[in-house]
Scaffold this motif. Structure first.
Motif, PDB file in Angstrom:
ATOM      1  N   GLY A 144       3.843  -1.551  -7.969  1.00  0.00           N
ATOM      2  CA  GLY A 144       3.350  -2.828  -8.451  1.00  0.00           C
ATOM      3  C   GLY A 144       3.267  -2.797  -9.955  1.00  0.00           C
ATOM      4  O   GLY A 144       3.383  -1.722 -10.579  1.00  0.00           O
ATOM      5  N   ALA A 145       3.065  -3.993 -10.524  1.00  0.00           N
ATOM      6  CA  ALA A 145       2.981  -4.105 -11.976  1.00  0.00           C
ATOM      7  C   ALA A 145       1.566  -3.796 -12.458  1.00  0.00           C
ATOM      8  O   ALA A 145       1.364  -3.165 -13.488  1.00  0.00           O
ATOM      9  CB  ALA A 145       3.392  -5.505 -12.404  1.00  0.00           C
ATOM     10  N   GLY A 146       0.581  -4.242 -11.683  1.00  0.00           N
ATOM     11  CA  GLY A 146      -0.814  -4.069 -12.077  1.00  0.00           C
ATOM     12  C   GLY A 146      -1.340  -2.732 -11.576  1.00  0.00           C
ATOM     13  O   GLY A 146      -1.084  -2.343 -10.433  1.00  0.00           O
ATOM     14  N   ARG A 159      -4.569 -11.401 -11.392  1.00  0.00           N
ATOM     15  CA  ARG A 159      -5.535 -10.811 -10.464  1.00  0.00           C
ATOM     16  C   ARG A 159      -6.652 -11.843 -10.269  1.00  0.00           C
ATOM     17  O   ARG A 159      -7.035 -12.540 -11.216  1.00  0.00           O
ATOM     18  CB  ARG A 159      -6.148  -9.540 -11.055  1.00  0.00           C
ATOM     19  CG  ARG A 159      -5.243  -8.326 -10.998  1.00  0.00           C
ATOM     20  CD  ARG A 159      -5.037  -7.806  -9.571  1.00  0.00           C
ATOM     21  NE  ARG A 159      -4.224  -6.599  -9.535  1.00  0.00           N
ATOM     22  CZ  ARG A 159      -2.914  -6.587  -9.278  1.00  0.00           C
ATOM     23  NH1 ARG A 159      -2.259  -7.716  -9.061  1.00  0.00           N
ATOM     24  NH2 ARG A 159      -2.257  -5.451  -9.240  1.00  0.00           N
TER      25      ARG A 159
HETATM   26  C1  GLV Z   1       1.029  -6.960  -7.621  1.00  0.00           C
HETATM   27  O1  GLV Z   1      -0.020  -7.528  -7.613  1.00  0.00           O
HETATM   28  C2  GLV Z   1       1.400  -6.018  -8.606  1.00  0.00           C
HETATM   29  O2  GLV Z   1       0.543  -5.440  -9.262  1.00  0.00           O
HETATM   30  O3  GLV Z   1       2.602  -5.807  -8.750  1.00  0.00           O
END
Ligand code: GLV
Length: 317
Positions: free
Chosen positions: A75-77, A232
């Motif tokens: 994920g990105a986060g 988020r």
């Molecule tokens: C999804 O929420 C991410 O963090 O990629």
């Protein structure tokens, strides 16, 4: 980093761990792969793995991860990964370069849903009503405020520009970005928000951004503005959001992320006609896309070369 002859990898995610594990590519005999979908399954092997590739890995297991050297998020986060229990010796990397195009289509798609009045026509069709009193609006010429101008925010900005949308940004550095007319620093968030017909939240969740959009910020927006949250849930004070929707202080919200997920059935955000709820899919986890990023890094790890997309744990992204 010295080259490594072997690595033991744990692939963890609550659903589909085996599918992702099957995508790990490594020289024969050099990598042992484990897959786990629950904390109990992960607990059985966490003590012997050097690498974790995961989504929402339970931080309680970090203290048992005696050999862990590298954690890559699916994920990105990385907010869920950066628990205080994570030893500082562990390098954290994230899936970069994957989600921007998806999230740009999500964002522009839902903006067009609003301007093209798709909800109203869909409803009219189901009732067999010819609603020629409902008229679409132009997206071209509207202003989109993008809070967070990382790789994903910049991709959304470029896509919005190509449809004639004026883009204003908010970023920590305040640095100019291609296609963005004006970039504000967070200290001028209210000024930026006041310009937006659409306010897109795509900034990481950190100690500084938790609750970034509260009553005051919602009050700074135009009453015709829509909030699009693809970052988020905790970036927004949801109680303040519900209040401001109730009082019609903003026009609506498109929400992909929530403080509690899944959004509980009793939550008031389900009840508004002018709220779109989607189940955290703005940037879907496509195994082959995420595996391309991970496998690139795994090859580097085995070769002792620097990993890509390393997270700055101080900044939290
Ligand atoms: C999804 O929420 C991410 O963090 O990629």
């Amino acid at each position: 980093m010295a080259a490594r002859r072997r690595a033991s990898v744990l692939v963890y995610r609550p659903t589909g761990a085996d599918t992702f594990a099957a995508r790990v590519r490594a020289p024969r005999g050099r990598v042992t792969i484990h897959a786990a979908s629950t904390a109990d399954e992960a607990k059985a092997v966490i003590g012997e793995v050097d690498v974790v590739w995961a989504w929402k890995f339970p931080p309680i297991l970090y203290e048992k991860a005696a050999r862990l050297a590298w954690l890559e998020t699916m994920g990105a986060g990385v907010d869920w990964a950066l628990a205080p229990e994570l030893p500082s010796s562990v390098t954290v990397t994230r899936a970069a370069g994957v989600f921007g195009p998806w999230m740009a289509e999500y964002t522009l798609g839902w903006c067009l849903h609003v301007t093209q009045r798709m909800g109203a026509y869909g409803e009219a069709q189901r009732a067999r009503q010819w609603r020629d009193d409902v008229v679409p609006d132009r997206l071209r010429g509207k202003t989109m405020v993008i809070v967070g101008l990382g790789e994903i925010g910049r991709t959304i900005a470029r896509t919005a520009r190509s449809l004639g949308v004026r883009v204003v940004g908010v970023s920590r550095s305040g640095r100019r970005a291609p296609g963005v007319s004006r970039v504000y620093r967070p200290s001028h968030l209210g000024r930026a928000l006041a310009e937006g017909d659409f306010v897109v939240l795509v900034t990481p969740l950190t100690a500084e951004t938790r609750g970034l959009i509260g009553e005051r910020e919602l009050g700074a927006m135009k009453s015709s503005a829509w909030v699009v949250n693809i970052g988020r849930g905790a970036l927004v004070d949801e109680t303040a959001l519900v209040k401001s929707l109730d009082a019609k202080r903003i026009a609506g919200a498109v929400l992909d992320v929530f403080a509690a997920e899944p959004l509980p059935p009793s939550h008031p955000l389900w009840t508004f006609d002018n709220v779109i709820v989607t189940p955290h899919i703005a940037g879907p986890d496509i195994p082959e896309e995420l595996a391309t990023v991970f496998n690139g890094n795994l090859a580097r790890y085995l070769a002792g070369r620097p990993l890509r997309h390393v997270v700055d744990r101080q900044h939290g992204y």
